[in-house]
Motif scaffolding. Structure first.
Motif, PDB file in Angstrom:
ATOM      1  N   LYS A   9       2.963  25.309 -18.148  1.00  0.00           N
ATOM      2  CA  LYS A   9       2.026  25.388 -17.027  1.00  0.00           C
ATOM      3  C   LYS A   9       1.991  26.795 -16.471  1.00  0.00           C
ATOM      4  O   LYS A   9       2.980  27.528 -16.544  1.00  0.00           O
TER       5      LYS A   9
ATOM      6  N   TYR B 141       1.091  29.037 -12.958  1.00  0.00           N
ATOM      7  CA  TYR B 141       0.906  28.883 -11.510  1.00  0.00           C
ATOM      8  C   TYR B 141       0.440  30.184 -10.879  1.00  0.00           C
ATOM      9  O   TYR B 141       0.697  31.264 -11.409  1.00  0.00           O
TER      10      TYR B 141
ATOM     11  N   ASN C 157       0.957  27.166  -7.039  1.00  0.00           N
ATOM     12  CA  ASN C 157      -0.219  26.310  -7.169  1.00  0.00           C
ATOM     13  C   ASN C 157      -0.622  26.283  -8.648  1.00  0.00           C
ATOM     14  O   ASN C 157      -0.896  27.330  -9.224  1.00  0.00           O
ATOM     15  N   PRO C 158      -0.636  25.108  -9.297  1.00  0.00           N
ATOM     16  CA  PRO C 158      -0.960  25.085 -10.729  1.00  0.00           C
ATOM     17  C   PRO C 158      -2.406  25.509 -11.004  1.00  0.00           C
ATOM     18  O   PRO C 158      -3.327  25.024 -10.334  1.00  0.00           O
ATOM     19  N   ILE C 159      -2.611  26.426 -11.945  1.00  0.00           N
ATOM     20  CA  ILE C 159      -3.977  26.851 -12.274  1.00  0.00           C
ATOM     21  C   ILE C 159      -4.373  26.477 -13.705  1.00  0.00           C
ATOM     22  O   ILE C 159      -5.536  26.570 -14.063  1.00  0.00           O
ATOM     23  N   GLY C 160      -3.411  26.083 -14.525  1.00  0.00           N
ATOM     24  CA  GLY C 160      -3.771  25.674 -15.884  1.00  0.00           C
ATOM     25  C   GLY C 160      -2.573  25.604 -16.806  1.00  0.00           C
ATOM     26  O   GLY C 160      -1.429  25.730 -16.363  1.00  0.00           O
ATOM     27  N   THR C 161      -2.859  25.387 -18.093  1.00  0.00           N
ATOM     28  CA  THR C 161      -1.791  25.309 -19.086  1.00  0.00           C
ATOM     29  C   THR C 161      -2.094  26.243 -20.258  1.00  0.00           C
ATOM     30  O   THR C 161      -3.246  26.561 -20.532  1.00  0.00           O
TER      31      THR C 161
ATOM     32  N   ARG D  79      -6.107  26.446 -20.856  1.00  0.00           N
ATOM     33  CA  ARG D  79      -6.950  25.359 -20.338  1.00  0.00           C
ATOM     34  C   ARG D  79      -6.818  25.328 -18.819  1.00  0.00           C
ATOM     35  O   ARG D  79      -5.727  25.099 -18.284  1.00  0.00           O
ATOM     36  N   LEU D  80      -7.918  25.562 -18.140  1.00  0.00           N
ATOM     37  CA  LEU D  80      -7.919  25.646 -16.681  1.00  0.00           C
ATOM     38  C   LEU D  80      -7.720  24.273 -16.045  1.00  0.00           C
ATOM     39  O   LEU D  80      -8.267  23.278 -16.522  1.00  0.00           O
ATOM     40  N   GLU D  81      -6.941  24.248 -14.976  1.00  0.00           N
ATOM     41  CA  GLU D  81      -6.743  23.024 -14.188  1.00  0.00           C
ATOM     42  C   GLU D  81      -8.105  22.611 -13.602  1.00  0.00           C
ATOM     43  O   GLU D  81      -8.848  23.466 -13.118  1.00  0.00           O
TER      44      GLU D  81
ATOM     45  N   SER E 206      -9.805  24.233 -10.375  1.00  0.00           N
ATOM     46  CA  SER E 206      -9.313  25.585 -10.088  1.00  0.00           C
ATOM     47  C   SER E 206     -10.398  26.611 -10.396  1.00  0.00           C
ATOM     48  O   SER E 206     -11.224  26.416 -11.278  1.00  0.00           O
TER      49      SER E 206
END
Lengths: 106, 293
Positions: free
Chosen positions: B59, B61, B123-127, B143-145, B148
């Motif tokens: 992930k 952030y 804050n998670p923004i993607g993987t 891959r964007l959250e 976001s």
């Protein structure tokens, strides 16, 4: 009670501005003293966050309601948090004075 | 070394070109090539690569500030320092909040606060996921959250995580000419612009050419769906002395295969020759061929 009316100019003859976050001016009308004053919207040309910042401005001015043509998603969220009533006026081209006259009639 | 595949207009064939070049270059470079899907809002390279297997995922952030209303004096200094209008303070309501969608994680507010009222949280923004493939050295996908708007930060993290100067990396860029595209192409040795011979394709190509000239990155153009539209895009390339790497003729059969995800299943002889010559041209342009010989 204070009402903000979004305006394209800085006097009562100015045309109502249908945008909120990117409105030119705010007309602050106090229905107790029947006084008005105009404040320029310094956020109208920012890249992002216009709705957020103008909502903050409305809260700082102590407004209970805002009259505009539309409210964007960020402005809506903020105005709801501040418990400021949003009034949408669809009819364009009226002067700010005419809107104030309508408020006084009601 | 990085080669980016970009286009102003969406739907011109970036993914098609990126996936095919990954396949062909794998043969030329003894698999020392990776495909990095930087189109983080809609990554789709993997749809066209059979038997890809996920080997790692992590992930990403961004740090977003949080305001402690007990410590906050509502002085507005943080809000004034914020370039992105992300902080709202209303003293008479004791209101202090950060809009995480507007925040760019610059950290200025934390520095501005004299009352220790601002802390930062993740804050998670993607993987970022890595996949092994039956050819090449693998596909890495950002891959964007959902929800976001931190595309650029995620692409920056993706580039940092995959940094490997020894490897030839193909970067499949998002469409357009905005920040995520600038982040993707920055530092690339060469950019392949994919366009189509339509007024839309030409107009958006012009914007991208301007961008790459500003960034001083060398580039060439592939015209996809050749045979459609008009000749205007070729006149533009001629006039500006831009290299035409090649043309991919418009073919309905090809479009059908694409929509089935069968890009690499039945490559026609014509396409095979096209991508081989494109791969060779790229190796020449970027100097890789000389290095190896």
């Amino acid at each position: 009670m204070k009402t903000i009316i979004t305006s394209k100019g800085n006097d009562l003859q100015s045309v109502f501005d249908p945008k909120f976050g990117r409105a030119g001016w705010f007309c602050v009308y106090d229905n107790e003293t029947r006084s008005t004053h105009f404040i320029e919207n310094s956020f109208k040309n920012v890249n992002g966050g216009a709705g957020t910042k103008t909502s903050e401005m409305a809260a700082e001015l102590g407004a209970a309601q805002v009259i505009s043509g539309d409210f964007g998603p960020k402005a809506r969220t903020m105005l709801e948090k501040f418990k400021i009533q949003m009034i949408i006026l669809e009819e364009e081209g009226q002067s700010v004075q005419k809107i104030i006259d309508k408020i006084n009639k009601d | 070394m990085r080669i980016a595949i970009a286009s102003g207009k969406g739907g011109t064939g970036k993914t098609t070109v990126a996936v095919n070049l990954y396949y062909q270059l794998s043969k030329y470079l003894e698999n020392q090539v990776q495909l990095i899907d930087c189109d983080v809002e809609e990554p789709n390279d993997l749809l066209f690569i059979p038997k890809a297997e996920k080997s790692n995922t992590n992930k990403v952030y961004s740090l977003v500030p949080k305001i402690d209303r007990e410590k906050c004096t509502f002085c507005k200094k943080c809000s004034e320092w914020c370039e992105f209008n992300a902080i709202s303070i209303v003293k008479n309501l004791k209101f202090a909040e950060v809009n995480k969608d507007l925040c760019h994680s610059c950290g200025a507010c934390s520095v501005a606060c004299n009352f220790d009222a601002i802390s930062e949280y993740q804050n998670p923004i993607g993987t970022i996921s890595e996949y092994t493939t039956t050819f090449g050295s693998g596909v890495i996908e950002g891959r964007l959250e959902i929800g976001s708007s931190m595309q650029t930060s995620l692409i920056r993290a993706l580039k940092k995580q995959t940094n490997n100067p020894e490897m030839l990396q193909l970067l499949d860029a998002p469409p357009g000419t905005s920040c995520p595209v600038v982040e993707t192409v920055s530092g690339a040795a060469y950019v392949i612009l994919v366009t189509e011979p339509t007024p839309f394709g030409e107009y958006d190509l012009m914007l991208t050419v301007e961008l790459l000239n500003d960034l001083k990155i060398p580039f060439g153009v592939i015209v996809n769906k050749a045979g459609l539209g008009n000749h205007s895009v070729y006149e533009f390339l001629n006039k500006n002395k831009i290299e035409l790497i090649g043309e991919i003729p418009f073919s309905k059969e090809f479009a059908v295969n694409y929509s089935r995800g069968a890009l690499l299943d039945q490559i026609s002889e014509e396409m095979e020759i096209f991508y081989q010559s494109t791969a060779e041209r790229l190796l020449e342009l970027t100097g890789i061929r000389k290095l190896n010989n």
